[in-house]
Design a protein around this motif. Sequence first.
Motif, PDB file in Angstrom:
ATOM      1  N   ALA A 176      17.911  11.764  11.401  1.00  0.00           N
ATOM      2  CA  ALA A 176      17.752  12.420   9.763  1.00  0.00           C
ATOM      3  C   ALA A 176      16.660  11.612   9.218  1.00  0.00           C
ATOM      4  CB  ALA A 176      19.009  12.672   9.062  1.00  0.00           C
ATOM      5  N   ALA A 177      16.076  10.847   9.755  1.00  0.00           N
ATOM      6  CA  ALA A 177      14.866  10.165   9.098  1.00  0.00           C
ATOM      7  C   ALA A 177      13.554   9.871  10.031  1.00  0.00           C
ATOM      8  CB  ALA A 177      15.454   8.802   8.379  1.00  0.00           C
ATOM      9  N   TYR A 178      12.560   9.492   9.168  1.00  0.00           N
ATOM     10  CA  TYR A 178      11.455   9.096  10.015  1.00  0.00           C
ATOM     11  C   TYR A 178      11.905   7.734  10.967  1.00  0.00           C
ATOM     12  CZ  TYR A 178      11.229   5.908   6.217  1.00  0.00           C
ATOM     13  OH  TYR A 178      11.404   5.088   5.010  1.00  0.00           O
ATOM     14  N   THR A 179      11.101   7.449  11.864  1.00  0.00           N
ATOM     15  CA  THR A 179      11.407   6.230  12.933  1.00  0.00           C
ATOM     16  C   THR A 179      11.275   4.964  12.171  1.00  0.00           C
ATOM     17  OG1 THR A 179       9.049   6.173  13.569  1.00  0.00           O
ATOM     18  CG2 THR A 179      10.348   7.435  14.837  1.00  0.00           C
ATOM     19  N   GLY A 180      12.136   3.883  12.804  1.00  0.00           N
ATOM     20  CA  GLY A 180      11.907   2.633  12.201  1.00  0.00           C
ATOM     21  C   GLY A 180      10.770   1.929  12.637  1.00  0.00           C
ATOM     22  N   ILE A 181      10.098   2.439  13.799  1.00  0.00           N
ATOM     23  CA  ILE A 181       8.751   1.881  13.915  1.00  0.00           C
ATOM     24  C   ILE A 181       7.760   2.116  12.978  1.00  0.00           C
ATOM     25  CG2 ILE A 181       6.658   2.316  15.513  1.00  0.00           C
ATOM     26  CD1 ILE A 181       8.719   3.096  17.693  1.00  0.00           C
ATOM     27  N   LEU A 182       7.739   3.564  12.491  1.00  0.00           N
ATOM     28  CA  LEU A 182       6.822   3.818  11.393  1.00  0.00           C
ATOM     29  C   LEU A 182       7.247   2.973  10.053  1.00  0.00           C
ATOM     30  CD1 LEU A 182       4.770   5.397  10.098  1.00  0.00           C
ATOM     31  CD2 LEU A 182       6.584   7.384   9.548  1.00  0.00           C
ATOM     32  N   LYS A 183       8.400   2.841   9.776  1.00  0.00           N
ATOM     33  CA  LYS A 183       8.881   2.130   8.502  1.00  0.00           C
ATOM     34  C   LYS A 183       8.449   0.437   8.721  1.00  0.00           C
ATOM     35  CE  LYS A 183      11.452   1.243   5.007  1.00  0.00           C
ATOM     36  NZ  LYS A 183      10.760   0.579   4.039  1.00  0.00           N
ATOM     37  N   THR A 184       8.520  -0.251   9.854  1.00  0.00           N
ATOM     38  CA  THR A 184       7.831  -1.500  10.009  1.00  0.00           C
ATOM     39  C   THR A 184       6.292  -1.650   9.561  1.00  0.00           C
ATOM     40  OG1 THR A 184       7.425  -1.365  12.354  1.00  0.00           O
ATOM     41  CG2 THR A 184       9.703  -2.089  11.672  1.00  0.00           C
ATOM     42  N   TYR A 185       5.815  -0.541   9.832  1.00  0.00           N
ATOM     43  CA  TYR A 185       4.258  -0.660   9.653  1.00  0.00           C
ATOM     44  C   TYR A 185       3.892  -0.143   7.987  1.00  0.00           C
ATOM     45  CZ  TYR A 185      -0.615   0.357   8.738  1.00  0.00           C
ATOM     46  OH  TYR A 185      -1.745   0.418   8.290  1.00  0.00           O
ATOM     47  N   LEU A 186       4.502   0.802   7.444  1.00  0.00           N
ATOM     48  CA  LEU A 186       4.571   1.200   6.081  1.00  0.00           C
ATOM     49  C   LEU A 186       4.973   0.015   5.267  1.00  0.00           C
ATOM     50  CD1 LEU A 186       6.125   4.724   6.085  1.00  0.00           C
ATOM     51  CD2 LEU A 186       3.677   4.079   6.181  1.00  0.00           C
ATOM     52  N   ASP A 187       5.954  -0.799   5.774  1.00  0.00           N
ATOM     53  CA  ASP A 187       6.319  -2.034   4.893  1.00  0.00           C
ATOM     54  C   ASP A 187       5.291  -3.020   4.910  1.00  0.00           C
ATOM     55  OD1 ASP A 187       8.720  -1.100   4.339  1.00  0.00           O
ATOM     56  OD2 ASP A 187       9.892  -2.162   5.991  1.00  0.00           O
ATOM     57  N   LEU A 188       4.316  -2.657   5.758  1.00  0.00           N
ATOM     58  CA  LEU A 188       3.071  -3.783   5.651  1.00  0.00           C
ATOM     59  C   LEU A 188       1.562  -3.380   4.975  1.00  0.00           C
ATOM     60  CD1 LEU A 188       3.497  -5.129   9.359  1.00  0.00           C
ATOM     61  CD2 LEU A 188       3.967  -6.411   7.222  1.00  0.00           C
ATOM     62  N   LEU A 189       1.835  -1.929   4.740  1.00  0.00           N
ATOM     63  CA  LEU A 189       0.717  -1.496   3.647  1.00  0.00           C
ATOM     64  C   LEU A 189       0.774  -2.323   2.215  1.00  0.00           C
ATOM     65  CD1 LEU A 189       0.668   2.162   4.494  1.00  0.00           C
ATOM     66  CD2 LEU A 189      -1.055   0.699   4.888  1.00  0.00           C
ATOM     67  N   PRO A 190      -0.247  -2.429   1.877  1.00  0.00           N
ATOM     68  CA  PRO A 190      -0.317  -2.713   0.281  1.00  0.00           C
ATOM     69  C   PRO A 190       0.588  -1.878  -0.480  1.00  0.00           C
ATOM     70  CG  PRO A 190      -2.455  -2.865   1.083  1.00  0.00           C
ATOM     71  CD  PRO A 190      -1.608  -2.158   2.272  1.00  0.00           C
ATOM     72  N   GLN A 191       1.209  -2.598  -1.750  1.00  0.00           N
ATOM     73  CA  GLN A 191       2.001  -1.733  -2.442  1.00  0.00           C
ATOM     74  C   GLN A 191       1.446  -0.334  -2.928  1.00  0.00           C
ATOM     75  OE1 GLN A 191       5.107  -2.404  -3.581  1.00  0.00           O
ATOM     76  NE2 GLN A 191       5.146  -0.611  -4.512  1.00  0.00           N
ATOM     77  N   LYS A 192       0.084  -0.370  -3.198  1.00  0.00           N
ATOM     78  CA  LYS A 192      -0.635   0.786  -3.620  1.00  0.00           C
ATOM     79  C   LYS A 192      -1.467   1.274  -2.472  1.00  0.00           C
ATOM     80  CE  LYS A 192       1.397   1.302  -7.661  1.00  0.00           C
ATOM     81  NZ  LYS A 192       2.234   2.236  -7.512  1.00  0.00           N
ATOM     82  N   GLY A 193      -1.241   1.089  -1.137  1.00  0.00           N
ATOM     83  CA  GLY A 193      -2.010   1.403  -0.069  1.00  0.00           C
ATOM     84  C   GLY A 193      -2.181   2.933  -0.088  1.00  0.00           C
TER      85      GLY A 193
END
Length: 181
Positions: free
Chosen positions: A80-97
Motif C-alpha cells: 500500500a505504499a511506494y517502495t523502500g528503495i525510493l524512500k531511501t533516495y528521497l531521504d537523501l534529497l535536500p529538504q527543499k529539493g
Amino acid sequence: MTKAAIIYGGNSKQSRLKGILDKAASYFKKGGIDTETIFVHDLPAKDLILANFNSEPILKANKTVEEADIVVVLTPVYKAAYTGILKTYLDLLPQKGLEGKTVLPLVLGGSFGHLLAIDYALKPVLSALGATNILSGAYVLDTQVEKTEDLKYVLASEISERLDRVLALSKEEADRYLALK
C-alpha cells in the motif's frame, strides 16, 4: 530548454514499471525535453542505507533533480505504499529539493485497492521535499502493461493515452512556471 528527471523507484529494469518509464522517456524525447533517469536501485546500496549525503553518485543524482524542471517519480506499490528503495533516495534529497519543480507521480500497482497510495503515501513526502506543484499523476494496473518475449513492453491503449495526457500536462505546467521566472 525544459529538462526532466525521472526517478525510477523500482527494484529491477525487467519490471512492467520499465514500460511506463519507456513511455515517459519517449514522450519527453519527442517533445524535445532533455531527460535523465535515476535508477535508484543502481545507486550504491550502502550509501542509500547509511544515508551518505556526501556520496558522489548521490550528489550526481541530486544534481540531476536540481537541474530539472519536471520530476517524474515512478514507483510500484508494495504493501500500500511506494517502495523502500525510493524512500531511501528521497531521504537523501535536500529538504527543499523539489521546490520549483513540476512533479508527476506515476505508480504501478496490482489492484485498484492501492490507488490511494499516490495521495496518502507518496504526495505527503513529495510535499515535505518542497514540491508545491504536484500533479495528480497516473495509477496503472500491472495487467495494463504487457511484457513481451523480447523484453519490450506494450501498454494498453487507454493507459498510453492517459499517460500522454499527464505527460503533456507536466510539460505545460513546467513551461508555465518557467515563464514566471
